[in-house]
Structure formats: structure tokens, C-alpha cells
Design an enzyme around this catalytic site. Structure first.
Site, PDB file in Angstrom:
ATOM      1  N   ASP A   6       0.837  -1.202   0.000  1.00  0.00           N
ATOM      2  CA  ASP A   6       0.000   0.000   0.000  1.00  0.00           C
ATOM      3  C   ASP A   6       0.875   1.257   0.000  1.00  0.00           C
ATOM      4  OD1 ASP A   6       0.897  -0.093   2.607  1.00  0.00           O
ATOM      5  OD2 ASP A   6      -1.094   0.047   3.533  1.00  0.00           O
ATOM      6  N   SER A   7       2.205   1.061   0.059  1.00  0.00           N
ATOM      7  CA  SER A   7       3.128   2.174  -0.158  1.00  0.00           C
ATOM      8  C   SER A   7       2.914   2.779  -1.540  1.00  0.00           C
ATOM      9  CB  SER A   7       4.580   1.702  -0.005  1.00  0.00           C
ATOM     10  OG  SER A   7       4.813   0.549  -0.795  1.00  0.00           O
ATOM     11  N   LYS A  52      -0.959  -9.537   2.860  1.00  0.00           N
ATOM     12  CA  LYS A  52      -0.283  -9.041   4.062  1.00  0.00           C
ATOM     13  C   LYS A  52      -1.225  -8.098   4.795  1.00  0.00           C
ATOM     14  CE  LYS A  52       3.103  -5.738   3.909  1.00  0.00           C
ATOM     15  NZ  LYS A  52       2.502  -4.686   4.768  1.00  0.00           N
ATOM     16  N   GLU A  71      -1.408  -5.536   8.585  1.00  0.00           N
ATOM     17  CA  GLU A  71      -0.618  -4.914   9.651  1.00  0.00           C
ATOM     18  C   GLU A  71      -1.250  -5.159  11.020  1.00  0.00           C
ATOM     19  OE1 GLU A  71       0.009  -0.750   8.830  1.00  0.00           O
ATOM     20  OE2 GLU A  71       0.893  -1.156   6.859  1.00  0.00           O
ATOM     21  N   GLU A  92       9.089  -3.827  10.729  1.00  0.00           N
ATOM     22  CA  GLU A  92       9.444  -2.521  10.160  1.00  0.00           C
ATOM     23  C   GLU A  92       9.916  -1.566  11.253  1.00  0.00           C
ATOM     24  OE1 GLU A  92       6.678  -0.827   7.361  1.00  0.00           O
ATOM     25  OE2 GLU A  92       7.720   1.098   7.360  1.00  0.00           O
TER      26      GLU A  92
END
Ligand code: KIV
Length: 289
Positions: free
Chosen positions: A50-51, A118, A120, A187
Site C-alpha cells: 500500500d506504499s 499481508k 498490519e 518494520e
């Protein structure tokens, strides 16, 4: 250039790399050209992150993209038929509302071509992880600095610097691994915390800003190739292997100069008509050179 593989990488294969000798490599990609570049380089996984919101679409954070946006980019990457495992990033709010919505959103990314998704968060997201795994979709976890929680975290900051926070991250990782995640992104955490997590779980850890004691590493495509908006602060953990924003800009400047200087297009960059045709059109002698 890396050697090409015969079959696509799978999530169980990545899980099986936990005690392997060679670290796992993941790089982000968001479209067909970037997917071809990273796959040809031999990465194990392509993360359609989503970056994309920040490095491609120009937003200030990752909160602006939807499942449909992500599916659009996953599809572009998957259509290149990479050998690497395509991991689709579930965007903010796509797995926070209900189990049903979570599974449907994960399935949307799989139908677009992802082989895994993925999400978070740690213990808070175990229900979402189990719902997706129930639908037979492999899940990658992501803890530490979780950009979708930017407002709650108070900014893009290194996580796990205090003892309690570090212990919390280890517990999150253990819970995600026990729930069945096949890999976990760490991260922006101190290397000691990443090491502790890596040693505590039987699932590969993939670090970004987490030091060298992880089972693998991931970087964002545009960061490693040197596409950076003017004034953008490059995080300390990024190693730039190229300066492609500058190189691309210089190439386009040369095109601008060539057009303005009458040097583009040349004759061999032009479709010509046969002389008889030019003659018939009354253009004889006009432009066949
Ligand atoms: O969206 C993304 O690119 C990511 C990586 C930073 C791991 O989540």
C-alpha cells in the site's frame, strides 16, 4: 542477473526458508514494468504494497488506497507472470470491520493475482488472520512501525525502543506465527528486538529498518532505485542502488532539447510514403528524406 526459476515461489516454500542459508528477498512493485524488473533480478517475493499510495500516487500516507486500488495494481503485477510470490497488501479498513468483509477483500486480491496477502498489526488482528487462513489464503504479518496506524502512533517512528514495547512486539510476533502467518515483516525496530523476534518464532522475519538479524529483507522499489520526490527525507535504512529519478529526468530533458532543436524525429524514426503516393497527393519532393 539472477538465474530464472521454473516454477513460481509459494508461501509454504517461503515458510520452509526459516532455517535456510540464504536470506529471503522481497521488493515492492506496483505495475508491469516494475514487476518485470524485480522478478528478473530474482527476488523471492513481490510485495504489491500500500506504499503505492505514497511512492506512486502522491499521497502523504498509505491510508488513501482501497481494496479496489490494490487489486488494480496486483493485477498489473500478476499479469507479468512473475516467478516470485505475489503478496497483495490489504489496505487500511479492509480487515478492520468484520470477518466477512476481511475474507472478501483478501479474496479480491487473490482473484486479481496475489498468492498471499499481508496485513498490519499483532495480537489485535488475530481474528482477521484466522478468517483469511480459513479461506485458504496465506497471510503475511507486519509489526513494528505499521504505517496504517500512523495517527495512533503519532508519526513514522522507530517502534519497540522501550522494554515494554519491545516485549509487546515479541508477543505479537509469537501470536502471529502461532496463528499461522507464513512470514512476518518487521518494520523500523531496533536490531536487538528484531533478533529476539527472529529467534523466538519458527516463521521467517522480513526486515525493513530492522537490521541484519532477520531471515530476509524488503525494500520499496522507488527507494532502492532512487526515485525520491524533492525534499523527501530518505530513511536511514534505505540503500539507494541507483539515482533513477535524476537519470530519467536527464533523459527526458534530452528529448525536450532534441524536439526544440529540430533533431527529433530523424528520418529513420519516421514512416515514409512511396514517392508515387507523395506524387499522387501533390506532395512530391516534400518529405521523403
Ligand atoms: O507497503 C509496503 O511497501 C510495505 C513495506 C514497507 C513492507 O508494507
Amino acid at each position: 542477473m539472477a538465474t530464472s526459476r521454473t516454477a513460481a515461489v509459494t508461501a509454504p516454500e517461503i515458510l520452509g526458508r526459516k532455517h535456510g542459508e540464504t536470506p529471503v528477498v522481497m521488493v515492492t512493485a506496483y505495475d508491469a514494468p516494475s514487476a518485470r524488473v524485480v522478478d528478473a533480478a530474482g527476488v523471492d517475493m513481490i510485495l504489491v504494497g500500500d506504499s503505492v499510495a505514497m511512492v506512486v500516487l502522491g499521497y502523504a500516507d498509505t491510508l488513501q488506497v482501497t481494496t479496489e486500488d490494490m487489486a488494480h495494481h496486483v493485477g498489473a503485477v500478476a499479469r507479468t507472470k512473475p516467478s516470485a510470490l505475489v503478496v497483495g497488501d490489504l489496505p487500511w479498513l479492509s480487515y478492520h470491520v468484520s470477518r466477512d468483509e476481511t475474507v472478501r477483500n483478501a479474496a479480491t486480491l487473490v482473484r486479481a493475482g496475489a498468492g498471499a496477502v499481508k496485513l498490519e498489526g499483532g495480537r489485535k488482528r488475530l481474528d482477521a488472520v484466522s478468517a483469511i487462513l480459513d479461506a485458504e489464503i496465506p497471510v503475511m504479518g507486519h509489526i513494528g512501525l505499521t504505517p496504517q496506524s500512523i495517527h495512533a502512533l503519532g508519526g513514522f517512528k522507530v517502534q519497540g525502543k522501550q522494554l515494554d514495547a519491545a516485549r509487546g512486539l515479541v508477543e505479537d510476533a509469537i501470536a502471529l506465527a502461532e496463528a499461522g502467518c507464513f512470514a512476518i515483516v518487521l518494520e523500523c525496530v531496533p536490531d536487538g528486538v528484531a533478533r529476539m523476534i527472529t529467534d523466538s518464532i519458527e516463521v521467517p522475519t522480513i526486515g525493513i529498518g530492522a537490521g541484519r538479524h532477520c531471515d530476509g529483507q524488503v525494500l520499496v522499489y522507488h527507494d532502492l532505485l532512487g526515485f525520491a520526490a524533492p525534499g523527501h527525507r530518505i530513511p536511514k535504512f534505505v540503500r539507494q542502488y541507483a539515482t533513477q529519478e535524476i537519470e530519467a529526468s536527464e533523459a527526458v530533458s534530452r528529448f525536450v532539447d532534441d524536439v526544440r532543436g529540430g533533431r527529433f524525429p530523424a528520418s529513420d524514426e519516421t514512416y515514409h510514403m512511396a514517392d508515387q503516393m507523395l506524387d499522387a497527393l501533390g506532395l512530391y519532393g516534400a518529405a521523403s528524406t
